[in-house]
Design an enzyme around this catalytic site. Structure first.
Site, PDB file in Angstrom:
ATOM      1  N   CYS A 130      30.013  53.263  47.270  1.00 16.42           N
ATOM      2  CA  CYS A 130      31.456  52.998  47.271  1.00 16.42           C
ATOM      3  C   CYS A 130      31.796  51.531  47.564  1.00 16.42           C
ATOM      4  O   CYS A 130      32.650  50.932  46.896  1.00 16.42           O
ATOM      5  CB  CYS A 130      32.153  53.920  48.265  1.00 16.42           C
ATOM      6  N   HIS A 243      38.209  51.382  51.981  1.00 22.55           N
ATOM      7  CA  HIS A 243      37.291  50.360  52.487  1.00 22.55           C
ATOM      8  C   HIS A 243      37.889  48.966  52.268  1.00 22.55           C
ATOM      9  O   HIS A 243      38.562  48.729  51.264  1.00 22.55           O
ATOM     10  CB  HIS A 243      35.970  50.385  51.713  1.00 22.55           C
TER      11      HIS A 243
END
Ligand code: A2P
Length: 334
Positions: A130, A243
């Site tokens: 990710c 994130h």
């Protein structure tokens, strides 16, 4: 009549699996039949797809007969266990785990970065890590224009990277800590409420974590350039599902912040958010549930005597672009 496909979502009840199902629906993916697969614990429960209840089935070797595309997000061991059954059934596996990412015969793909690799598959296509996806959506267009030589990254990774149990643990612990109750870390090595943890995945002999080396190895594989140097510190932070990353970039060619802004403004999957005077910069809360990776804080690296260095800050939804959306985009290209 346009073609439609039989699709399986393996790990449908997980944080990423749920978003895979939603993303297939939202993007009008041409699904003929949807099969939802999870562990025996979830068998018999239902999930909504296009307004209908779909019954979740226990994943077995026979689950993939008649399936065209299988989106996997149930962990690396499950992907390894079922790879043969998927490929033997003639389906293509799009796998969100790290199990096959560095295998030479398995394309590792971010559709905005290296869509041409999709066609080289032999039954399995891997979804990258990710943090690597979110980083490369922003860095690849700069690399194409100015040739990336070296990258120094610090990540601020959300609890969702540890799945539904990671998000639950952050919420539960925050509540328990505010109420003065005892806490018990399970999904993370330490307390995540009001803390951060510089440890994601396992430690390796060179003192880096496996997550940090994914950023190096997956970047080289997707940009097809083993000379690119990457160093990285990956940190878990008490954010739910997007994130963020501070990136220092060194290029072969000179680049100014204005040039970088123009390149990024034209890049697919990127939204430039870079107006510090008005307090506008990428933040995980603004990236949450968005398809685009936000890029901002674009500035010349003043530690250098030349104009070959930039600092940028990026934020992207870990569950969407970092996982479910990227997998569905790969399916769309297929
Ligand atoms: P289940 O909910 O039935 O346990 P997350 O990463 O959010 O924790 O999600 C993991 C996903 O993988 C869930 O959908 C989970 O299903 C599924 N899963 C876990 N173990 C197995 C297994 N042995 N067989 C099939 N699916 C599994």
């Amino acid at each position: 009549m346009s073609k439609s496909f039989n699709v399986a979502v393996a790990g449908a009840t997980g944080a990423v699996g749920v978003e895979m199902v939603k993303t297939l629906e939202k993007r009008n993916f041409p699904v003929k039949n949807l099969r939802l697969l999870a562990s025996a614990r979830s068998a018999g429960k239902t999930m909504k797809f296009r307004g209908e209840d779909v019954v979740i089935e226990e994943m077995t070797e026979n689950s993939f007969k008649g399936i065209d595309i299988a989106l996997f997000s149930a962990g690396g061991d499950i992907s390894k266990k079922f790879r043969r059954s998927v490929v033997d059934a003639g389906a293509v596996m799009i796998d969100n785990s790290s199990a096959f990412r560095l295998e030479p015969d398995v394309p590792l793909v971010v559709p905005e970065v290296n869509p041409e690799d999709i066609a080289k598959h032999h039954g399995v296509i891997a979804n990258p890590n990710c943090s690597t996806i979110i980083m490369l959506v922003a860095v690849a267009p700069l690399h194409r224009a100015k040739k990336l030589r070296r990258l120094v990254a610090a990540t601020y990774q959300a609890a969702s990277g540890a799945g539904a149990k990671g998000m639950d643990e952050l919420l539960t612990q925050t509540r328990q800590l505010l109420d003065g109750q005892p806490i018990e870390p399970k999904a993370f090595a330490h307390r995540i409420g009001f803390n951060l943890i510089p440890h994601i995945d396992v430690f390796l002999d060179n003192a880096y974590t496996k997550e940090e080396l994914k950023m190096l190895n997956e970047t080289r594989k997707m940009l097809h350039d083993d000379s690119i140097r990457v160093t990285c510190t990956c940190v878990r932070v008490p954010v739910l599902r997007a994130h963020s990353e501070a990136l220092n970039l060194e290029f072969a060619d000179e680049v100014t912040p204005d040039e970088a802004r123009a390149i990024l403004a034209a890049a697919p999957g990127v939204k430039v958010v870079d107006d510090p005077a008005n307090k506008l910069y990428p933040m995980p809360i603004d990236a949450t549930e968005k398809y685009d990776v936000l890029v901002g804080r674009i500035r010349q690296d003043i530690s250098r005597d030349d104009r070959r260095g930039l600092d940028i800050f990026v934020a992207g939804d870990q569950v969407l672009k970092g996982a479910a959306l990227n997998a569905v985009q790969i399916a769309e290209h297929l």
